[in-house]
Motif scaffolding. Structure first.
Motif, PDB file in Angstrom:
ATOM      1  N   HIS A  36       0.729  -0.941  -0.146  1.00 35.31           N
ATOM      2  CA  HIS A  36      -0.100   0.035  -0.225  1.00 35.31           C
ATOM      3  C   HIS A  36       0.981   0.952   0.241  1.00 35.31           C
ATOM      4  O   HIS A  36       1.397   1.442   0.992  1.00 35.31           O
ATOM      5  N   GLU A  38       1.183   5.058   0.716  1.00 35.81           N
ATOM      6  CA  GLU A  38       0.754   5.746   1.013  1.00 35.81           C
ATOM      7  C   GLU A  38       0.583   7.106   0.572  1.00 35.81           C
ATOM      8  O   GLU A  38       1.291   7.256  -0.276  1.00 35.81           O
ATOM      9  N   SER A  39      -0.151   7.962   0.200  1.00 34.56           N
ATOM     10  CA  SER A  39      -0.744   8.350  -0.811  1.00 34.56           C
ATOM     11  C   SER A  39      -0.418   8.960  -2.492  1.00 34.56           C
ATOM     12  O   SER A  39       0.067  10.551  -2.131  1.00 34.56           O
ATOM     13  N   THR A  82      -7.817   6.303   3.900  1.00 30.38           N
ATOM     14  CA  THR A  82      -6.931   4.518   4.057  1.00 30.38           C
ATOM     15  C   THR A  82      -7.646   3.609   3.834  1.00 30.38           C
ATOM     16  O   THR A  82      -7.939   2.358   3.335  1.00 30.38           O
ATOM     17  N   ASP A 259      -3.133   3.826  -2.512  1.00 27.52           N
ATOM     18  CA  ASP A 259      -4.256   4.369  -2.121  1.00 27.52           C
ATOM     19  C   ASP A 259      -5.375   5.920  -1.994  1.00 27.52           C
ATOM     20  O   ASP A 259      -6.517   5.669  -2.295  1.00 27.52           O
ATOM     21  N   HIS A 260      -4.983   6.939  -2.427  1.00 27.40           N
ATOM     22  CA  HIS A 260      -5.786   7.806  -2.610  1.00 27.40           C
ATOM     23  C   HIS A 260      -4.169   9.157  -2.706  1.00 27.40           C
ATOM     24  O   HIS A 260      -3.827   9.192  -3.034  1.00 27.40           O
TER      25      HIS A 260
HETATM   26 MN    MN Z   1      -4.075   6.752   3.373  1.00 28.50          MN
END
Ligand code: MN
Ligand code: GP9
Length: 437
Positions: A36, A38-39, A82, A259-260
């Protein structure tokens, strides 16, 4: 007499996309390592700052012949950020319209999630590795409902003066210190690593990003974002080196996803020049197009390549399960296999905006759609009535999917439906205390 399951089953039957014979089961029996990011937004891939590649390792993976690299893959999270991404990746159901599904309902709901499916169908052991405290987003409870065997949270990692950022263990430490746990997992395993260093406000010491020169836009958040993304990239390179040295690499399929978004809409004007764009011509179209995140599937021997089909986080699970040779027909999934010829390429966001391969449509709640043409970013001020009608129909279909998903989650509907060949998960069977002596 009908039940509330009827419309769900009707939708799932119609929506089902059969596996692509070229890919079905090619990863059968492999360990699965989910990373994953992150961001992490897709625009970072192949981007350069002051003549430096920002993420050289991910770039090499993205262009590797053994990687399926999806170039039109979008995050679909709402306020649960998340945790919404995790909901979609583990269950192929959406997060909620407001708040986080994990913290509000995920602690009590019945799940038919990836760890339990893979355990029951193919004997996988499952584990999550995460540098933040275990109760964040109620993970320590939700993971039991999903059937995760192990959860290594912050207390399993060294806590020293410079081991952490605000969000927990630095990614390099997360990976290197997880190795001793990963090595002991019964194979095949399904292991998820949730990185944290590339998280807003993207603060990291200069020594951790030595050798990388940040951009100098007037926006510190934007400048720092590139540095923490670079750090994450180095952490991944080190982890892959370990996987190769240990031999796990040859036996594993690695899935990486962002994730985003990492930069808010308000930061995009400062970002625009770095993407060779004029901030004054930046529109909602550009904002929505920027919601692409990486989705890469890497495995030695895999027939890879850049995949241009459109899709989103809701589609990740059926794609992965088909590669592993799992029949997804009995499951209540909202997404479809990205590699299937029957895959649905229309991607809905939680605010009802959506993208198709040709058009980007803003907030389709109202009757009159705001339509941009993807080929040139042009706003269609007087759209062809036929196009309008077609997009109106897609909007209705996709909003209906969100509503079905919300109904399933809000009424805990899966407790009344057990897929053929699946045994309900008993969370009491899982305990994350003292997992490692
Ligand atoms: Mn996140
Ligand atoms: C926290 C981390 C961040 O443990 O997963 O969550 P986010 O703020 O991105 O939703």
């Amino acid at each position: 007499q009908g039940t509330s399951m009827d419309p769900v089953l009707k939708f799932v039957n119609q929506n089902y996309a059969a596996p692509n014979p070229q890919y079905a089961g090619v990863g059968r029996g492999k360990n699965v390592i989910i990373i994953h990011l992150e961001s992490f937004q897709q625009f970072l891939i192949d981007s350069k700052v002051k003549d430096q590649e920002v993420t050289p390792f991910l770039n090499s993976l993205y262009h590797d012949d053994n990687t399926l690299s999806f170039s039109n893959f979008f995050h679909e999270v709402g306020q649960g950020k998340t945790s919404d991404a995790e909901t979609m990746l583990e269950t192929s159901l959406f997060g909620l319209p407001e708040g986080s599904f994990f913290t509000s309902l995920g602690t009590n709901n019945t799940f038919q999630a990836a760890p339990a499916i893979l355990d029951q169908q193919q004997g996988y052991t499952s584990a999550v590795f995460h540098g933040n405290i275990g109760s964040f987003w109620s993970r320590d409870t939700v993971y039991k409902n999903m059937g995760y065997h192990y959860f290594f949270d912050q207390k399993y990692y060294q806590q020293t003066a410079d081991s952490n950022t605000y969000w927990g263990s630095k990614d390099k430490l997360l990976f290197s210190e997880s190795v001793k746990y990963l090595e002991q997992l019964q194979q095949p395993f399904y292991a998820k690593f949730l990185t944290v260093t590339n998280h807003n406000p993207y603060e990291l010491s200069d020594t951790d990003t030595e050798g990388f020169e940040k951009p100098d836009t007037p926006n510190t958040m934007v400048n720092n974002y590139f540095a923490t993304a670079h750090y994450l990239d180095e952490a991944l390179r080190e982890f892959f080196d370990y996987l190769k040295a240990s031999g796990l690499y040859n036996n594993s399929i690695v899935v990486l996803y962002g994730d985003h978004f990492g930069l808010n809409e308000g930061d995009e004007k400062a970002l625009a020049p770095l993407l060779n764009r004029d901030p004054d011509t930046w529109t909602t179209f550009d904002h929505l197009q920027l919601q692409r995140v990486p989705f890469m599937i890497h495995m030695p021997g895999l027939k890879g390549g850049i995949q241009k089909q459109y899709g989103g986080e809701i589609d990740a699970l059926p794609t992965l399960l088909h590669l592993l040779g799992v029949n997804t027909k009995p499951y209540i999934f909202m997404g479809t296999d990205l590699l299937s010829p029957q895959h649905n390429q229309n991607v809905i966001f939680r605010n009802h905006s959506f993208v198709t391969p040709k058009y980007t449509v803003v907030n389709s709640n109202n009757d009159k759609l705001t339509i941009y043409q993807n080929s040139n970013g042009e706003l269609l001020t007087n759209p062809d009535p036929l196009i309008q009608k077609r997009l109106q129909k897609i909007s209705q279909q996709k909003v209906h999917e969100l509503e079905l998903s919300d109904m399933i989650n809000k009424t805990n509907l899966l407790r009344f439906y057990t897929p053929a060949g699946f045994k309900p998960v008993n969370p009491k069977n899982y305990n994350y205390q003292n997992q490692y002596q």
